[in-house]
Design a protein around this motif. Structure first.
Motif, PDB file in Angstrom:
ATOM      1  N   TYR A 108       0.919  -1.233  -0.072  1.00 52.95           N
ATOM      2  CA  TYR A 108      -0.077   0.163  -0.057  1.00 52.95           C
ATOM      3  C   TYR A 108       1.030   1.232  -0.157  1.00 52.95           C
ATOM      4  CZ  TYR A 108       1.318   0.215   4.930  1.00 52.95           C
ATOM      5  OH  TYR A 108       1.969   0.220   5.928  1.00 52.95           O
ATOM      6  N   GLN A 156      -3.787   4.233  -1.870  1.00 55.00           N
ATOM      7  CA  GLN A 156      -4.663   3.292  -1.104  1.00 55.00           C
ATOM      8  C   GLN A 156      -5.406   3.989   0.154  1.00 55.00           C
ATOM      9  OE1 GLN A 156      -1.620   1.708  -2.445  1.00 55.00           O
ATOM     10  NE2 GLN A 156      -2.967   1.575  -4.234  1.00 55.00           N
ATOM     11  N   ALA A 193      -9.073   4.976   1.551  1.00 52.24           N
ATOM     12  CA  ALA A 193      -9.221   4.720   2.742  1.00 52.24           C
ATOM     13  C   ALA A 193      -8.692   6.101   3.582  1.00 52.24           C
ATOM     14  CB  ALA A 193      -8.805   3.604   3.508  1.00 52.24           C
ATOM     15  N   ASP A 224     -13.904   4.403   3.778  1.00 52.22           N
ATOM     16  CA  ASP A 224     -13.206   3.453   4.396  1.00 52.22           C
ATOM     17  C   ASP A 224     -12.198   4.024   5.639  1.00 52.22           C
ATOM     18  OD1 ASP A 224     -14.490   1.113   3.302  1.00 52.22           O
ATOM     19  OD2 ASP A 224     -13.002   0.944   1.696  1.00 52.22           O
ATOM     20  N   THR A 226      -8.937   3.132   8.204  1.00 54.29           N
ATOM     21  CA  THR A 226      -7.957   2.297   8.505  1.00 54.29           C
ATOM     22  C   THR A 226      -7.217   2.902   9.862  1.00 54.29           C
ATOM     23  OG1 THR A 226      -5.949   0.962   7.928  1.00 54.29           O
ATOM     24  CG2 THR A 226      -6.131   3.237   7.223  1.00 54.29           C
ATOM     25  N   VAL A 257     -10.428  -1.349   7.515  1.00 56.66           N
ATOM     26  CA  VAL A 257      -9.595  -2.136   6.470  1.00 56.66           C
ATOM     27  C   VAL A 257      -8.142  -1.993   6.548  1.00 56.66           C
ATOM     28  CG1 VAL A 257     -11.545  -1.711   4.960  1.00 56.66           C
ATOM     29  CG2 VAL A 257      -9.435  -0.021   4.685  1.00 56.66           C
ATOM     30  N   TYR A 259      -4.479  -3.073   3.737  1.00 60.45           N
ATOM     31  CA  TYR A 259      -4.188  -3.447   2.330  1.00 60.45           C
ATOM     32  C   TYR A 259      -3.079  -4.496   2.315  1.00 60.45           C
ATOM     33  CZ  TYR A 259      -7.581   0.298   0.899  1.00 60.45           C
ATOM     34  OH  TYR A 259      -8.693   0.851   0.626  1.00 60.45           O
ATOM     35  N   ARG A 264      -7.895  -4.617  -1.128  1.00 59.04           N
ATOM     36  CA  ARG A 264      -8.457  -4.134   0.262  1.00 59.04           C
ATOM     37  C   ARG A 264      -9.000  -5.324   1.048  1.00 59.04           C
ATOM     38  NH1 ARG A 264     -14.008  -3.749   1.666  1.00 59.04           N
ATOM     39  NH2 ARG A 264     -14.713  -1.927   2.885  1.00 59.04           N
TER      40      ARG A 264
END
Length: 269
Positions: A108, A156, A193, A224, A226, A257, A259, A264
């Motif tokens: 990511y 990402q 995200a 999303d 993280t 989430v 990566y 994902r």
């Protein structure tokens, strides 16, 4: 399952410890997954190492990747070590960054805006003497860059999306609700995200990036989420992970989430 996708180490010039130190700290904190994500070199700059206390030298980059990949193999079965990187978003150099980063097997890439109008977002003096109109303009410009970074397709994850408040807590009170909402709409549409980044406690603002208010709006728009401690010392790995999980549940999230191989992976909260 616990994970932390945002960690640094000595190569960036403003963090302590080796990559191994952060992995060991992750194991001690009960992590299943740890991402190593130090700052990219300044690929768009003519000098090899123009800012030694901000990012690694270009000559150190391949060694960074090799070391993470080696440690990924060494620690397999104990903790999943992911190869990440935190990349500045510079619109004028985005294609250069894309070209370089595409040559390596990153799990990511975190895209972060660290400067607006060529001034660091953490510069305490950047707000001195600005009237309300100019403060709004600077905040809007900041979010315009974050919007563009989401559209770029390179990242990402977007890093600390209200970190401009770091050394200027009044940033949160500057009226720019439309800019923030539009940013979250674009991020959701791009399927990128945002991180809850607990390093704000190391700045004047304290707390997390982003604010609870932005997290609530992110949930509304379907963004999303993280987690990243943004640790610059090993002891901060996974810092406040449990507290963040509880807050996200209160807001209405039921998953976050991470990566791997830029894929994902959703994890229940």
């Amino acid at each position: 399952m616990k994970f932390d996708l945002h960690t640094h180490h000595f190569r960036c010039g403003h963090a302590d410890g080796t990559i191994r130190d952060y992995i060991e700290a992750g194991i001690a904190a009960g992590l299943s997954v740890i991402g190593i994500s130090d700052h990219t070199p300044y690929f768009g700059h003519d000098e090899e190492h123009p800012f030694p206390h901000i990012a690694m030298a270009q000559r150190d980059f391949a060694g960074y990747v090799d070391e993470v990949l080696q440690l990924k193999q060494e620690y397999a079965g104990r903790i999943d070590v992911l190869l990440g990187i935190e990349s500045d978003y510079f619109p004028d150099h985005i294609e250069q960054y894309r070209k370089v980063l595409s040559q390596y097997p990153f799990d990511y890439i975190i895209g972060s805006v660290h400067s607006v109008n060529e001034v660091s977002i953490f510069n305490k003096r950047r707000w001195k003497g600005l009237d309300e109109q100019r403060r709004i303009a600077d905040k809007t410009a900041y979010y315009a860059l974050i919007q563009d970074s989401a559209r770029s397709g390179l990242f990402q994850i977007l890093g600390h999306i209200d970190a401009m408040k770091g050394n200027y807590p009044a940033f949160s009170d500057i009226p720019a609700t439309e800019a923030v909402d539009e940013t979250l709409r674009i991020i959701a549409g791009a399927r990128v995200a945002i991180e809850v980044n607990t390093s704000g406690k190391t700045k004047l603002s304290g707390g997390w990036y982003p604010s609870d208010a932005i997290l609530e709006r992110a949930r509304y728009f379907g963004v999303d989420i993280t987690f990243g401690s943004d640790a610059h010392i090993p002891s901060r790995v996974a810092d406040e992970w449990d507290e963040v999980a509880r807050k996200l549940k209160e807001i209405g999230y039921n998953e976050w989430v991470y990566y791997k191989n830029k894929t994902r992976i959703a994890v229940p909260l």
